[in-house]
Design a protein around this motif. Structure first.
Motif, PDB file in Angstrom:
ATOM      1  N   GLU A 460       0.842  -1.192   0.000  1.00  0.00           N
ATOM      2  CA  GLU A 460       0.000   0.000   0.000  1.00  0.00           C
ATOM      3  C   GLU A 460       0.877   1.242   0.000  1.00  0.00           C
ATOM      4  N   VAL A 461       0.304   2.336  -0.468  1.00  0.00           N
ATOM      5  CA  VAL A 461       1.045   3.592  -0.547  1.00  0.00           C
ATOM      6  C   VAL A 461       0.249   4.696   0.137  1.00  0.00           C
ATOM      7  N   LEU A 462       1.011   5.641   0.690  1.00  0.00           N
ATOM      8  CA  LEU A 462       0.416   6.821   1.310  1.00  0.00           C
ATOM      9  C   LEU A 462       0.966   8.040   0.596  1.00  0.00           C
ATOM     10  N   ASP A 463       0.129   8.662  -0.228  1.00  0.00           N
ATOM     11  CA  ASP A 463       0.524   9.854  -0.982  1.00  0.00           C
ATOM     12  C   ASP A 463       0.267  11.072  -0.102  1.00  0.00           C
ATOM     13  N   LEU A 464       1.335  11.740   0.303  1.00  0.00           N
ATOM     14  CA  LEU A 464       1.224  12.882   1.206  1.00  0.00           C
ATOM     15  C   LEU A 464       1.129  14.204   0.456  1.00  0.00           C
ATOM     16  N   GLY A 465       0.969  14.123  -0.867  1.00  0.00           N
ATOM     17  CA  GLY A 465       0.834  15.337  -1.657  1.00  0.00           C
ATOM     18  C   GLY A 465      -0.594  15.715  -1.953  1.00  0.00           C
ATOM     19  N   VAL A 466      -1.549  14.996  -1.376  1.00  0.00           N
ATOM     20  CA  VAL A 466      -2.960  15.307  -1.584  1.00  0.00           C
ATOM     21  C   VAL A 466      -3.518  15.946  -0.317  1.00  0.00           C
ATOM     22  N   PRO A 467      -4.655  16.666  -0.416  1.00  0.00           N
ATOM     23  CA  PRO A 467      -5.186  17.366   0.771  1.00  0.00           C
ATOM     24  C   PRO A 467      -5.519  16.440   1.937  1.00  0.00           C
ATOM     25  N   THR A 468      -6.038  15.258   1.646  1.00  0.00           N
ATOM     26  CA  THR A 468      -6.410  14.320   2.710  1.00  0.00           C
ATOM     27  C   THR A 468      -5.727  12.986   2.432  1.00  0.00           C
ATOM     28  N   PRO A 469      -4.515  12.800   2.924  1.00  0.00           N
ATOM     29  CA  PRO A 469      -3.789  11.562   2.638  1.00  0.00           C
ATOM     30  C   PRO A 469      -4.510  10.341   3.202  1.00  0.00           C
ATOM     31  N   ALA A 470      -4.457   9.250   2.456  1.00  0.00           N
ATOM     32  CA  ALA A 470      -5.037   7.984   2.899  1.00  0.00           C
ATOM     33  C   ALA A 470      -4.239   6.845   2.273  1.00  0.00           C
ATOM     34  N   TRP A 471      -4.007   5.802   3.050  1.00  0.00           N
ATOM     35  CA  TRP A 471      -3.351   4.624   2.500  1.00  0.00           C
ATOM     36  C   TRP A 471      -4.228   4.036   1.395  1.00  0.00           C
ATOM     37  N   ALA A 472      -3.591   3.619   0.305  1.00  0.00           N
ATOM     38  CA  ALA A 472      -4.308   3.068  -0.842  1.00  0.00           C
ATOM     39  C   ALA A 472      -3.573   1.837  -1.343  1.00  0.00           C
ATOM     40  N   PRO A 473      -4.280   0.886  -1.939  1.00  0.00           N
ATOM     41  CA  PRO A 473      -3.611  -0.327  -2.435  1.00  0.00           C
ATOM     42  C   PRO A 473      -2.588   0.001  -3.512  1.00  0.00           C
ATOM     43  N   ALA A 474      -1.497  -0.748  -3.490  1.00  0.00           N
ATOM     44  CA  ALA A 474      -0.496  -0.697  -4.550  1.00  0.00           C
ATOM     45  C   ALA A 474      -0.383  -2.089  -5.154  1.00  0.00           C
ATOM     46  N   ALA A 475       0.352  -2.198  -6.247  1.00  0.00           N
ATOM     47  CA  ALA A 475       0.513  -3.491  -6.908  1.00  0.00           C
ATOM     48  C   ALA A 475       1.072  -4.518  -5.932  1.00  0.00           C
ATOM     49  N   THR A 476       0.619  -5.745  -6.075  1.00  0.00           N
ATOM     50  CA  THR A 476       1.023  -6.841  -5.195  1.00  0.00           C
ATOM     51  C   THR A 476       2.360  -7.416  -5.645  1.00  0.00           C
ATOM     52  N   MET A 477       3.206  -7.760  -4.679  1.00  0.00           N
ATOM     53  CA  MET A 477       4.483  -8.384  -5.008  1.00  0.00           C
ATOM     54  C   MET A 477       4.268  -9.762  -5.639  1.00  0.00           C
ATOM     55  N   HIS A 478       5.269 -10.230  -6.350  1.00  0.00           N
ATOM     56  CA  HIS A 478       5.207 -11.581  -6.898  1.00  0.00           C
ATOM     57  C   HIS A 478       5.325 -12.627  -5.790  1.00  0.00           C
ATOM     58  N   ALA A 479       6.062 -12.328  -4.744  1.00  0.00           N
ATOM     59  CA  ALA A 479       6.291 -13.283  -3.662  1.00  0.00           C
ATOM     60  C   ALA A 479       5.837 -12.689  -2.340  1.00  0.00           C
ATOM     61  N   ALA A 480       5.007 -13.432  -1.614  1.00  0.00           N
ATOM     62  CA  ALA A 480       4.658 -13.023  -0.252  1.00  0.00           C
ATOM     63  C   ALA A 480       5.875 -13.185   0.635  1.00  0.00           C
ATOM     64  N   ARG A 481       6.059 -12.241   1.567  1.00  0.00           N
ATOM     65  CA  ARG A 481       7.231 -12.344   2.431  1.00  0.00           C
ATOM     66  C   ARG A 481       7.031 -11.553   3.712  1.00  0.00           C
ATOM     67  N   VAL A 482       7.523 -12.140   4.810  1.00  0.00           N
ATOM     68  CA  VAL A 482       7.624 -11.466   6.094  1.00  0.00           C
ATOM     69  C   VAL A 482       9.109 -11.345   6.408  1.00  0.00           C
ATOM     70  N   MET A 483       9.507 -10.279   7.066  1.00  0.00           N
ATOM     71  CA  MET A 483      10.915  -9.948   7.328  1.00  0.00           C
ATOM     72  C   MET A 483      11.696  -9.626   6.046  1.00  0.00           C
ATOM     73  N   PRO A 484      11.100  -8.886   5.101  1.00  0.00           N
ATOM     74  CA  PRO A 484      11.855  -8.503   3.911  1.00  0.00           C
ATOM     75  C   PRO A 484      12.777  -7.317   4.205  1.00  0.00           C
ATOM     76  N   ASP A 485      13.692  -7.077   3.295  1.00  0.00           N
ATOM     77  CA  ASP A 485      14.458  -5.828   3.284  1.00  0.00           C
ATOM     78  C   ASP A 485      14.172  -5.114   1.975  1.00  0.00           C
ATOM     79  N   ALA A 486      14.127  -3.780   2.038  1.00  0.00           N
ATOM     80  CA  ALA A 486      13.864  -2.963   0.857  1.00  0.00           C
ATOM     81  C   ALA A 486      14.931  -1.888   0.756  1.00  0.00           C
ATOM     82  N   VAL A 487      15.503  -1.714  -0.433  1.00  0.00           N
ATOM     83  CA  VAL A 487      16.589  -0.764  -0.650  1.00  0.00           C
ATOM     84  C   VAL A 487      16.237   0.148  -1.816  1.00  0.00           C
TER      85      VAL A 487
END
Length: 678
Positions: A460-487
């Motif tokens: 999910e993504v939170l766009d803070l450039g809109v007047p009322t920010p709200a979390w919204a769905p983003a594209a789903t990863m190919h692999a489900a994962r817990v404890m990932p790292d993102a760079v």
């Protein structure tokens, strides 16, 4: 005739399967049953199980275990063929013995047998057993090896399967990049890692606990002392930093938070649990010099913080938030720390604790909350499924929090149902300029979460450039994962790697080998090359000055016994942009610049440079890197061999400290130069 004689006769008697008897019918040594041996097998009987034959390799395996006195007990069936037509098996009171021509005969029993049967037995991805049930050296776990992996069991986690890493085909590196195990290590498991601007090509700071028993698996107990190394990326050698403080040795600061100070020092916040002084400690690490740097004990926080988070503010101070106080109360548990403190690097002192009851809205998820400094002098703090905002001008929280999206497997993405998050690139040509968007991804599945609960691939993504920010769905990863790292990468994409496909923080054992690349501009994920080293709990990942990514960590003590020895190997990913032609080069660049200033960078490729990225040095632990930051730079003019660049306008866009400056030509990256931003 006895039941044994009747069964022998039903099998064809002396001319049948078992042949003629070799002795009389006897009582079993346990006094419960009876048996008789024949030329080619035996028949065993008890009042509960009735009469059944065992013969051949299965009988030999059962006898080797102790017959009916073995953990399997008496047979429940004659030998039968498996549904796949390959193997043979006998069921017993407490398990089974399976045989094939290729594997031989091995038992499966208890909870391991139950799970294997639920998965489909020999028709599952695990295939046939390759061992009897084995006990680990510390006697905490049992496991059985199968053709396609293992099933493990311990009293805390129950039974869980771990599949063997497949032999993945290697992609075209210009499309999927390439992973490789590094030919060097720092002789430490990188549970905490940070990029330092020292050495000819930068250095990596690693921190762990001092494991005096070696790197093997043992009872998890908080160690008294810590251990750190600095790895010089140019010489590929590691050094042990010095320590200045009241203790004989660097204390165990593992499980603290950290953030870079404007002068390049790293602030370490708190330490490991069960020691209130250690939980209040503040240390600085000064890079460079003998041993690669030096630790210094500088102050004490007002309250203990275990798994607290820290982030560098626009003025160079450090905001320290949340965590657990670890002052236990029968009704309150470990006492969430609902406060924040601010560290001043000019005095090396921390201010008083300021109550932050808003952290109480995190439903207990106060350990390692996500923290991001945002343009406009605000700080985002996210715990559990809720986001709150702190105004740095008034030090007041916004009255209305923002909740994560509803989804079928909704759960906390912060520790310990651990997903991760990044602040996506801040670009000067966005509308509004440096528009902030936060990406949250992965984590454990729907509660209650156990060892075998599938992780989530949702984002999910939170766009803070809109007047009322709200979390919204983003594209789903190919692999489900817990404890990932993102760079964050210099080409404005995000590399995601590591983690487990099931479980939760410190209780996941199914490595996700696939890495993938997220493009925020198109909201798409692209599969990348597969890793070689399993990275589960306590893994880290950092962007390096040569535009590669290094992964490290995953210790034995705090992971399931699938990880029998702490992982010391380092693995390096070369993204696709390193396989797409010659790299642009930097011939000169200032080593320091002010916010809003204009700098000149020398390059023979000035005419073809399309974008310039300023990447803040990262510091990572427990699947979160609050220091990493991608800030695009405006190219104001160019000549044949120079670029003129405008630096970020203020510390809210780019907090003061050390950054890597990358030039990009149609996605191909230069090596970076370190620049200190004041």
């Amino acid at each position: 005739m006895s039941p044994i004689d009747d069964h022998h006769a039903a099998l064809g008697g002396d001319g049948g399967l078992l042949g003629a008897p070799t002795g009389p019918e006897l009582s079993t040594p346990d006094g419960i049953g009876r048996f008789r041996h024949y030329l080619r097998g035996s028949v065993y009987w008890s009042p509960v199980t009735r009469a059944h034959e065992v013969h051949g390799a299965i009988a030999a395996a059962w006898s080797g275990m102790g017959w009916e006195r073995s953990p399997l007990g008496y047979p429940l069936t004659d030998e039968l063929g498996t549904p796949d037509g390959v193997g043979r098996f006998n069921l017993f009171q407490n398990g089974a013995i399976y045989w094939t021509p290729g594997t031989g005969a091995f038992e499966v029993r208890g909870a391991i047998h139950v799970l294997w049967a639920q998965l489909g037995s020999e028709r599952s991805a695990l295939g046939y057993p390759l061992s009897n049930e084995e006990t680990t050296p510390d006697r905490h776990s049992q496991h059985t090896r199968f053709q396609g992996g293992d099933i493990w069991w311990d009293a805390h986690r129950g039974a869980y399967e771990v599949l063997t890493r497949p032999a993945f085909p290697r992609p075209d590196p210009a499309v999927g990049g390439a992973w490789a195990v590094a030919p060097f290590t720092a002789d430490i498991s990188g549970l905490h890692a940070a990029l330092l601007p020292t050495g000819a090509r930068g250095s990596i700071w690693f921190l762990s606990y001092l494991d005096e028993t070696g790197h093997g698996h043992h009872d998890p107990q908080p160690a008294h002392d810590g251990e750190s190394r600095v790895l010089d990326l140019a010489t590929r050698t590691a050094s042990t930093p010095g320590y200045e403080g009241p203790h004989h040795h660097l204390p165990n600061l593992f499980c603290g938070g950290h953030a870079f100070l404007p002068d390049g020092r790293l602030l370490m916040v708190g330490g490991d649990r069960e020691d209130q002084d250690r939980l209040r400690m503040l240390h600085t690490f000064t890079p460079g010099g003998a041993g690669g740097g030096r630790w210094r004990d500088v102050d004490r926080m007002a309250q203990g913080r275990w798994y607290g988070s820290a982030v560098t503010l626009p003025d160079g101070r450090v905001l320290i938030v949340a965590g657990e106080r670890r002052v236990f109360h029968p009704a309150q548990g470990p006492n969430p720390n609902l406060s924040y403190e601010i560290f001043d690097p000019d005095t090396d002192e921390v201010g008083p604790a300021t109550p932050a009851p808003q952290f109480g809205q995190f439903a207990g998820s106060v350990t390692y909350p996500w923290v991001f400094v945002l343009p406009g002098d605000r700080v985002l703090v996210h715990g559990g499924t809720r986001t709150v905002f702190l105004d740095l001008g008034t030090l007041a929280f916004d009255p209305t929090p923002v909740d994560a999206i509803e989804r079928p497997d909704r759960n906390s993405r912060t520790y310990g149902v651990e997903g991760t998050s990044v602040l996506l690139p801040l670009l000067p040509d966005a509308s509004p300029p440096y528009r902030a968007t936060v990406l949250a991804l992965g984590g454990g599945g729907a509660p209650p979460v156990g060892m075998r609960t599938p992780a989530t691939a949702s984002c999910e993504v939170l766009d803070l450039g809109v007047p009322t920010p709200a979390w919204a769905p983003a594209a789903t990863m190919h692999a489900a994962r817990v404890m990932p790292d993102a760079v964050l990468l210099p080409d404005r994409t995000v590399l995601v790697m590591s983690g487990s496909s099931r479980g939760y923080a410190d209780n996941g054992a199914n490595p996700v080998w696939e890495s993938e690349l997220y493009d925020p501009a198109t909201d798409t994920w692209t599969p990348m090359d597969h890793t070689v080293v399993p990275r589960l709990y306590h893994a880290t990942a950092l962007l390096l000055p040569d535009a590669t990514v290094m992964t490290s960590g995953t210790d034995a003590t705090w992971n399931p016994e699938v990880i029998p020895v702490s992982e010391l190997r380092l693995e390096i990913f070369r993204p696709p942009y390193l396989f797409r032609g010659d790299r642009p080069t930097i011939t000169s660049a200032p080593d320091a610049a002010d916010h809003g200033s204009v700098i000149t960078v020398g390059t023979p490729d000035a005419a073809s440079i399309t974008t310039v990225a300023l990447m803040r040095n990262g510091s990572c632990t427990h699947s979160f890197n609050p220091d990493q930051r991608h800030v695009g730079l405006e190219i104001t003019s160019r000549s044949a061999d120079e670029l003129t660049l405008r630096m970020p306008p203020d510390g809210a866009v780019a907090p003061p400290g050390w950054y890597m400056l990358f030039l990009l030509r149609d996605g191909v990256r230069s090596e970076a130069e370190f620049v200190r931003l004041f």
